[in-house]
Design a protein around this motif. Sequence first.
Motif, PDB file in Angstrom:
ATOM      1  N   GLN A 217      54.890  92.675 107.067  1.00  0.00           N
ATOM      2  CA  GLN A 217      55.517  93.833 107.712  1.00  0.00           C
ATOM      3  C   GLN A 217      57.022  93.630 107.886  1.00  0.00           C
ATOM      4  O   GLN A 217      57.827  94.543 107.609  1.00  0.00           O
ATOM      5  N   ILE A 218      57.432  92.439 108.306  1.00  0.00           N
ATOM      6  CA  ILE A 218      58.856  92.152 108.481  1.00  0.00           C
ATOM      7  C   ILE A 218      59.587  92.243 107.144  1.00  0.00           C
ATOM      8  O   ILE A 218      60.668  92.844 107.037  1.00  0.00           O
ATOM      9  N   LEU A 219      59.002  91.637 106.109  1.00  0.00           N
ATOM     10  CA  LEU A 219      59.636  91.642 104.791  1.00  0.00           C
ATOM     11  C   LEU A 219      59.754  93.058 104.240  1.00  0.00           C
ATOM     12  O   LEU A 219      60.735  93.394 103.560  1.00  0.00           O
ATOM     13  N   THR A 366      50.534  79.210 119.851  1.00  0.00           N
ATOM     14  CA  THR A 366      50.073  80.529 120.284  1.00  0.00           C
ATOM     15  C   THR A 366      50.385  81.553 119.199  1.00  0.00           C
ATOM     16  O   THR A 366      51.215  81.311 118.319  1.00  0.00           O
ATOM     17  N   VAL A 367      49.727  82.686 119.279  1.00  0.00           N
ATOM     18  CA  VAL A 367      49.971  83.757 118.312  1.00  0.00           C
ATOM     19  C   VAL A 367      51.423  84.211 118.388  1.00  0.00           C
ATOM     20  O   VAL A 367      52.066  84.480 117.363  1.00  0.00           O
ATOM     21  N   ALA A 368      51.976  84.290 119.596  1.00  0.00           N
ATOM     22  CA  ALA A 368      53.374  84.710 119.763  1.00  0.00           C
ATOM     23  C   ALA A 368      54.315  83.723 119.089  1.00  0.00           C
ATOM     24  O   ALA A 368      55.287  84.126 118.425  1.00  0.00           O
ATOM     25  N   GLU A 369      54.058  82.425 119.233  1.00  0.00           N
ATOM     26  CA  GLU A 369      54.893  81.408 118.585  1.00  0.00           C
ATOM     27  C   GLU A 369      54.823  81.546 117.066  1.00  0.00           C
ATOM     28  O   GLU A 369      55.828  81.376 116.369  1.00  0.00           O
ATOM     29  N   GLU A 370      53.640  81.849 116.560  1.00  0.00           N
ATOM     30  CA  GLU A 370      53.467  82.031 115.116  1.00  0.00           C
ATOM     31  C   GLU A 370      54.269  83.233 114.621  1.00  0.00           C
ATOM     32  O   GLU A 370      54.945  83.160 113.585  1.00  0.00           O
ATOM     33  N   LYS A 371      54.209  84.328 115.336  1.00  0.00           N
ATOM     34  CA  LYS A 371      54.924  85.537 114.912  1.00  0.00           C
ATOM     35  C   LYS A 371      56.439  85.342 115.009  1.00  0.00           C
ATOM     36  O   LYS A 371      57.191  85.835 114.153  1.00  0.00           O
ATOM     37  N   ASN A 372      56.885  84.632 116.037  1.00  0.00           N
ATOM     38  CA  ASN A 372      58.316  84.339 116.130  1.00  0.00           C
ATOM     39  C   ASN A 372      58.768  83.490 114.940  1.00  0.00           C
ATOM     40  O   ASN A 372      59.875  83.678 114.413  1.00  0.00           O
ATOM     41  N   ALA A 373      57.913  82.583 114.520  1.00  0.00           N
ATOM     42  CA  ALA A 373      58.235  81.751 113.362  1.00  0.00           C
ATOM     43  C   ALA A 373      58.320  82.587 112.093  1.00  0.00           C
ATOM     44  O   ALA A 373      59.143  82.316 111.207  1.00  0.00           O
ATOM     45  N   MET A 374      57.486  83.619 111.984  1.00  0.00           N
ATOM     46  CA  MET A 374      57.529  84.483 110.796  1.00  0.00           C
ATOM     47  C   MET A 374      58.835  85.265 110.726  1.00  0.00           C
ATOM     48  O   MET A 374      59.361  85.527 109.636  1.00  0.00           O
ATOM     49  N   GLU A 375      59.391  85.632 111.885  1.00  0.00           N
ATOM     50  CA  GLU A 375      60.690  86.312 111.897  1.00  0.00           C
ATOM     51  C   GLU A 375      61.773  85.384 111.332  1.00  0.00           C
ATOM     52  O   GLU A 375      62.625  85.811 110.534  1.00  0.00           O
ATOM     53  N   ALA A 376      61.715  84.116 111.742  1.00  0.00           N
ATOM     54  CA  ALA A 376      62.693  83.147 111.245  1.00  0.00           C
ATOM     55  C   ALA A 376      62.478  82.871 109.757  1.00  0.00           C
ATOM     56  O   ALA A 376      63.442  82.797 108.977  1.00  0.00           O
ATOM     57  N   PHE A 377      61.235  82.739 109.350  1.00  0.00           N
ATOM     58  CA  PHE A 377      60.929  82.439 107.954  1.00  0.00           C
ATOM     59  C   PHE A 377      61.368  83.574 107.041  1.00  0.00           C
ATOM     60  O   PHE A 377      61.908  83.353 105.951  1.00  0.00           O
ATOM     61  N   ALA A 378      61.142  84.804 107.464  1.00  0.00           N
ATOM     62  CA  ALA A 378      61.555  85.960 106.663  1.00  0.00           C
ATOM     63  C   ALA A 378      63.067  85.959 106.456  1.00  0.00           C
ATOM     64  O   ALA A 378      63.555  86.265 105.357  1.00  0.00           O
TER      65      ALA A 378
END
Length: 387
Positions: A217-219, A366-378
């Motif tokens: 979704q971010i990408l 946590t799920v929130a930590e995972e999603k925050n990481a996806m923002e950085a990875f994107a």
Amino acid sequence: MKLLDRIIRAVLTGALLALCGYIIVRSVTIAGENGLFQNTPLLSAVYEKMEEWTAGTYIPVISYAGKETEKPDILLEMEDGVFPVYGYIRRQQEGGAQVESAGEYEMILRAQAQAEENKRPRETESEASQTETPAGENPLWDYPYLLNHYFSMDVTTTIDAQRLDGKTLLGMDMTMEKDASQPQILIYHSHSQEAFADSVEGDVSTTIVGVGEYLAQILREDYGYNVIHEDGIFDLVDGVLDRNLAYDFSGAAVAELLEQYPSIEIVIDLHRDGVDGTRFVTEYNGKPAAQLMFIAGMSRTADGQDIAYLPNPYIQDNLAFALQLQLAAERETPGLMRNIYLMAYRFNLHLRPRSLLVEAGTQLSTVAEEKNAMEAFAKVLDAVLQG
């Protein structure tokens, strides 16, 4: 000897070895965790060797001692029966027949399936001495520096200066011309059942699959990429968790998608790591974020033998892509990445150049930590793809 007797003997032998191996591995590991070997250098060295030996012998991954010894025929026969992958590599080393055996191949696939969850890192400091980089030269062109600062290596594989040439890897063009009219990025999950500390049972959005959808979704929305998210299940057999052939199943699905959409240039297998008692977390935009790690599949054993069953023509491309992303993360999102982890197998990284296996956090994230990481990875992914 009757076939049934041989089967029974093989099963009993395998069960006995597995039990003995489990006892040794747990005993050595528990002793090490409790600091038994920390105060005596000699005992510490013995512990490290014991840990490497037990991992290589009883955990189904390929690991070989540096010195070869002659074994009686009866022991070779037993070894081939219980661990056919050992017999396969031995025959390769001896220049024997290259005939492929279904049993050997199946063992290698099972070893590959277990390897990603049973990582055993080796110390790289002892293998690559610390040398000073000549004045004016990029330190990333120096093999010992590059290996020790940006990579970790499993005991089951090895790499050399020719394969890990920083100047070559950093000189490879990893950019991609953005075209939102057709799929260019594929995200999938060989281990779709991986969950997190606060995942809700039955809620896929709180598993690694949900994290993958968030990345897609971010990408799409923030960076304008056309992304396919394959949310198929590859690690359940008749409703029971079974990862022995997960990479085979996911690889077949990915190959079909690549044939259907030849415009796909980036392939990402998104996982969650599993490390006992360890929670890898950093900070991104003032929020806690899970740390990420790339796994590079070398298709190569610890003694430098290529695994003929698992050819991978894109090892250099994938190493270059992972390294360039690692360096971009160091600039854009410091602390996001753990070292790139080199392993013996290929993990479907042979299907496209610029393929990644990404470990996001652990079971304690946590799920929130995972999603925050996806923002950085994107953000990092876009930075490399757009140069």
